[in-house]
Design an enzyme around this catalytic site. Structure first.
Site, PDB file in Angstrom:
ATOM      1  N   GLN A 240      11.778  26.163  26.523  1.00 43.01           N
ATOM      2  CA  GLN A 240      10.359  26.397  26.806  1.00 43.01           C
ATOM      3  C   GLN A 240      10.144  27.634  27.665  1.00 43.01           C
ATOM      4  O   GLN A 240      10.716  27.759  28.743  1.00 43.01           O
ATOM      5  CB  GLN A 240       9.755  25.200  27.536  1.00 43.01           C
ATOM      6  CG  GLN A 240       8.271  25.377  27.850  1.00 43.01           C
ATOM      7  CD  GLN A 240       7.608  24.082  28.295  1.00 43.01           C
ATOM      8  OE1 GLN A 240       7.651  23.719  29.450  1.00 43.01           O
ATOM      9  NE2 GLN A 240       7.013  23.382  27.344  1.00 43.01           N
TER      10      GLN A 240
ATOM     11  N   ARG B  68       7.633  20.586  25.433  1.00 42.10           N
ATOM     12  CA  ARG B  68       7.202  19.602  26.438  1.00 42.10           C
ATOM     13  C   ARG B  68       5.783  19.891  26.891  1.00 42.10           C
ATOM     14  O   ARG B  68       5.426  21.051  27.136  1.00 42.10           O
ATOM     15  CB  ARG B  68       8.134  19.644  27.653  1.00 42.10           C
ATOM     16  CG  ARG B  68       7.683  18.718  28.778  1.00 42.10           C
ATOM     17  CD  ARG B  68       8.666  18.688  29.922  1.00 42.10           C
ATOM     18  NE  ARG B  68       8.797  19.941  30.626  1.00 42.10           N
ATOM     19  CZ  ARG B  68       7.943  20.405  31.539  1.00 42.10           C
ATOM     20  NH1 ARG B  68       6.825  19.726  31.802  1.00 42.10           N
ATOM     21  NH2 ARG B  68       8.159  21.555  32.148  1.00 42.10           N
TER      22      ARG B  68
ATOM     23  N   PHE C  47      -4.531  19.069  31.789  1.00 42.21           N
ATOM     24  CA  PHE C  47      -3.341  19.849  31.530  1.00 42.21           C
ATOM     25  C   PHE C  47      -3.255  20.147  30.041  1.00 42.21           C
ATOM     26  O   PHE C  47      -3.907  19.495  29.220  1.00 42.21           O
ATOM     27  CB  PHE C  47      -2.087  19.103  32.014  1.00 42.21           C
ATOM     28  CG  PHE C  47      -1.409  19.765  33.189  1.00 42.21           C
ATOM     29  CD1 PHE C  47      -2.101  20.020  34.353  1.00 42.21           C
ATOM     30  CD2 PHE C  47      -0.073  20.127  33.126  1.00 42.21           C
ATOM     31  CE1 PHE C  47      -1.472  20.627  35.433  1.00 42.21           C
ATOM     32  CE2 PHE C  47       0.569  20.733  34.199  1.00 42.21           C
ATOM     33  CZ  PHE C  47      -0.139  20.990  35.359  1.00 42.21           C
TER      34      PHE C  47
ATOM     35  N   ARG D 284       1.969  24.574  25.608  1.00 45.39           N
ATOM     36  CA  ARG D 284       2.613  25.750  26.191  1.00 45.39           C
ATOM     37  C   ARG D 284       3.218  26.691  25.157  1.00 45.39           C
ATOM     38  O   ARG D 284       3.152  27.911  25.306  1.00 45.39           O
ATOM     39  CB  ARG D 284       3.690  25.301  27.184  1.00 45.39           C
ATOM     40  CG  ARG D 284       3.108  24.729  28.447  1.00 45.39           C
ATOM     41  CD  ARG D 284       4.176  24.239  29.389  1.00 45.39           C
ATOM     42  NE  ARG D 284       3.585  23.805  30.657  1.00 45.39           N
ATOM     43  CZ  ARG D 284       4.261  23.238  31.647  1.00 45.39           C
ATOM     44  NH1 ARG D 284       5.575  23.032  31.509  1.00 45.39           N
ATOM     45  NH2 ARG D 284       3.672  22.882  32.758  1.00 45.39           N
TER      46      ARG D 284
ATOM     47  N   HIS E 235       7.315  29.221  29.776  1.00 44.50           N
ATOM     48  CA  HIS E 235       6.026  28.858  30.385  1.00 44.50           C
ATOM     49  C   HIS E 235       5.076  30.051  30.292  1.00 44.50           C
ATOM     50  O   HIS E 235       5.484  31.200  30.524  1.00 44.50           O
ATOM     51  CB  HIS E 235       6.255  28.476  31.850  1.00 44.50           C
ATOM     52  CG  HIS E 235       5.087  27.811  32.493  1.00 44.50           C
ATOM     53  ND1 HIS E 235       3.935  28.492  32.839  1.00 44.50           N
ATOM     54  CD2 HIS E 235       4.875  26.517  32.854  1.00 44.50           C
ATOM     55  CE1 HIS E 235       3.077  27.646  33.386  1.00 44.50           C
ATOM     56  NE2 HIS E 235       3.625  26.443  33.406  1.00 44.50           N
TER      57      HIS E 235
ATOM     58  N   GLU F  55       0.422  25.605  35.721  1.00 48.45           N
ATOM     59  CA  GLU F  55      -0.590  25.289  34.716  1.00 48.45           C
ATOM     60  C   GLU F  55      -1.821  24.658  35.359  1.00 48.45           C
ATOM     61  O   GLU F  55      -2.896  24.607  34.758  1.00 48.45           O
ATOM     62  CB  GLU F  55       0.027  24.342  33.687  1.00 48.45           C
ATOM     63  CG  GLU F  55      -0.800  24.091  32.450  1.00 48.45           C
ATOM     64  CD  GLU F  55       0.019  23.369  31.373  1.00 48.45           C
ATOM     65  OE1 GLU F  55       1.173  23.766  31.163  1.00 48.45           O
ATOM     66  OE2 GLU F  55      -0.504  22.438  30.762  1.00 48.45           O
TER      67      GLU F  55
ATOM     68  N   HIS G 209      11.535  28.451  31.356  1.00 53.21           N
ATOM     69  CA  HIS G 209      11.097  27.432  32.297  1.00 53.21           C
ATOM     70  C   HIS G 209      11.834  26.104  32.157  1.00 53.21           C
ATOM     71  O   HIS G 209      12.080  25.430  33.159  1.00 53.21           O
ATOM     72  CB  HIS G 209       9.602  27.199  32.089  1.00 53.21           C
ATOM     73  CG  HIS G 209       8.978  26.215  33.023  1.00 53.21           C
ATOM     74  ND1 HIS G 209       9.025  26.357  34.388  1.00 53.21           N
ATOM     75  CD2 HIS G 209       8.294  25.053  32.783  1.00 53.21           C
ATOM     76  CE1 HIS G 209       8.400  25.336  34.965  1.00 53.21           C
ATOM     77  NE2 HIS G 209       7.957  24.523  34.016  1.00 53.21           N
TER      78      HIS G 209
ATOM     79  N   LEU H 189       6.825  30.753  39.103  1.00 54.48           N
ATOM     80  CA  LEU H 189       5.871  29.989  38.305  1.00 54.48           C
ATOM     81  C   LEU H 189       4.479  30.007  38.922  1.00 54.48           C
ATOM     82  O   LEU H 189       4.313  29.763  40.115  1.00 54.48           O
ATOM     83  CB  LEU H 189       6.370  28.553  38.198  1.00 54.48           C
ATOM     84  CG  LEU H 189       5.486  27.555  37.443  1.00 54.48           C
ATOM     85  CD1 LEU H 189       5.406  27.939  35.968  1.00 54.48           C
ATOM     86  CD2 LEU H 189       6.032  26.147  37.597  1.00 54.48           C
TER      87      LEU H 189
END
Length: 560
Positions: free
Chosen positions: A227, A372, A114, A273, A229, A242, A337, A239
């Protein structure tokens, strides 16, 4: 009036983990939720949950460092250390409860890479990890005998003598308003996604918990950190996990160029991100996008892998972008997000109001700082949900219910609701148009890039919208599932959150993490390595600073 030792508000992962932990400690626990528990927004989490397992050669210190760096050094390192140390045991706990994680060829728990992390440490269930965890925790909560008030809406918190001792709630099926007395309340209501439009978040993510705690006197912290995304669909904000990039997908521009090599040559598509979203937006703004998007290219991953590990997002692409990722790239763009800020808590979830806790996205511990890392949000919900439940349970065992809590609290809320229902219809408008304009305003001026002029414009516009909100009418005067009324009440919470996002963003005179100002593009550690804390006053938010807790990682230049 109802009585419980611990009242949990919200039935997502943080709320149910807190309820389970408190129940296991032997106290009387109840959960209030405005939707059926497994419809909570944790259900939408796709990619996985992070943990550094030592038998894989990984170290919690490495996970913690990646998280600190990902936060752009705004995360409190003592809280991050706790989260990363306790991650492995929570993964094992969830497996023992019944979560069927994907496994590798040797039969061990499988991992995927990730963003922003130097090692693959994300455990997963295909691309619906949140849903899998949520169903397992729901089973455990039902097994424990915890009472769940399903489809009950919280109107206000009760604070007596400076302590939180319950809540006033509406049963949506009947419209009846009740007082629930509790010795401790744990807020676990999720984020503020729908303050922005579009958003990856469910329609229920309206910042209720943050606004309720803020109105009760608890401060909000780092609300400016929003955030975006990197991979969401243009049509509806859905979404695209990721996990796709974790499995090896590329991001390309209109020329077929993997543009991330210019912005993050080491990590490429798996930079953090905030970095990837800024890179995408730059490509789009400079004319190298495709109809306001860039392209997520999964074709080289192969049909078998996509069907096995990315089946849900493949279907989302087919349904909402008319693109099958097996055969063609999917247009994506940055989309709202997550909020890294929230109700300020310590690492046991306790707020500045005795008896009031918060956990999950509604809280700011803070472990995410300015940005994050993907797959740290599920971990946050479980670790700090459990700690909140345990701490609250320990605190209530020798405590008595507040004697001053009576049904008079519910009578006051009934009058407020009746005043809304009694507004004259002449010239009034419904909540929907105001809510849409609020979301579009926030998305226009508080998105990936911001500047002083735009944020001041947003502040003026939101103030005007709030004045219109005060006159919003509710056509439906009935009591049974009056969603017209519920949506109108939610909109009031959303305004509280929007105002604090803007005030926090105007206050922070630098660029850090997700807060990127085109008029102040540099990070300024000398003046802004600190949290922005907001207290509610009749004149508007009062701001204080709070230092960032640093244990072993001093701020450095951040590159990927």
């Amino acid at each position: 009036m109802f009585d419980h030792d611990v009242l949990v508000i919200g039935a997502g992962l943080a709320g149910m983990r807190a309820a389970l932990a408190a129940s296991q400690a032997g106290v009387n626990v109840a959960v209030v939720t405005k939707v059926f528990p497994v419809r909570s927004h944790s259900n939408a989490a796709q990619g996985g949950i992070n943990a550094a397992l030592t038998d894989r050669g990984d170290k919690w210190e490495d996970h913690a460092y990646d998280t600190v760096k990902g936060s752009d050094y705004l995360g409190d390192q003592d809280a991050i250390e706790i989260m990363c140390k306790e991650a492995g045991s929570e993964i094992i706990n969830m497996e023992h409860m019944g979560t069927i994680f994907n496994r590798d060829a040797e039969g061990k728990l499988g991992v995927r890479a990730f963003g922003g992390q130097r090692q693959a440490r994300t455990f997963f269930v295909a691309d619906f990890t949140g849903q899998a965890l949520l169903y397992v925790l729901h089973e455990q909560v039902m097994k424990s005998g915890v009472r769940v008030y399903e489809e009950w809406f919280v109107l206000s918190l009760i604070v007596e003598g400076g302590e939180c001792c319950g809540a006033v709630v509406m049963e949506m099926k009947t419209g009846e308003v009740h007082t629930i007395r509790a010795k401790a309340v744990i807020m676990a209501t999720g984020g503020i996604g729908r303050v922005f439009e579009p958003s990856t978040n469910a329609l229920i993510c309206t910042g209720d918990g943050m606004a309720l705690a803020y109105r009760a006197g608890a401060p909000l912290m780092d609300m400016e950190m929003i955030q975006y995304h990197p991979t969401t669909l243009k049509s509806n904000g859905a979404l695209m996990s990721e996990a796709a990039r974790g499995e090896g997908a590329y991001l390309i521009n209109k020329d077929g160029d993997r543009f991330m090599k210019r912005y993050a040559p080491n990590m490429m598509e798996l930079a953090s991100r905030d970095v990837v979203s800024r890179s995408e937006q730059t490509e789009i703004n400079e004319g190298r996008g495709v109809n306001g998007c860039v392209l997520l290219d999964c074709r080289h991953l192969g049909e078998k892998l996509i069907k096995e590990k990315l089946g849900q997002i493949r279907q989302l692409g087919i349904d909402f972008a008319n693109a099958d990722m097996i055969k063609e790239p999917v247009p994506v763009r940055p989309g709202m997000h997550y909020v890294m800020g929230g109700i300020r808590t310590n690492y046991d979830g306790l707020t500045s109001i005795p008896g009031l806790y918060a956990a999950g996205e509604t809280a700011c511990v803070s472990v995410h700082g300015g940005n994050r890392l993907g797959a740290n949000s599920l971990l946050d919900t479980l670790v700090f949900g459990k700690r909140s439940g345990q701490h609250a349970a320990a605190g209530v065992k020798s405590k008595q219910h507040a004697a001053g809590v009576t049904d008079a609290y519910s009578e006051a809320e009934k009058k407020k609701i009746q005043a809304i229902l009694d507004r004259p219809a002449d010239g009034g408008e419904l909540f929907g148009k105001v809510r849409q304009e609020l979301g579009e305003t926030m998305n226009k001026y508080l998105a990936v890039f911001r500047d002083q002029q735009g944020m001041e414009t947003a502040q003026r516009k939101v103030k005007e919208l709030r004045m219109r909100y005060e006159k919003v009418i509710v056509h439906d005067k009935g009591r049974t599932f009056n969603t017209n009324l519920i949506f109108t009440l939610e909109l009031g919470f959303m305004f509280d959150c929007a105002e604090t996002v803007i005030v926090g963003a105007l206050e922070r005179k630098e660029s850090r993490g997700a807060h990127t100002r085109t008029d102040m593009p540099k990070r300024d550690d000398a003046n802004w390595l600190k949290h922005v804390v907001q207290f509610r006053t009749p004149e508007g938010p009062r701001i204080e600073d709070q230092p960032v807790k640093i244990t072993q990682w001093q701020p450095q230049v951040r590159s990927y």
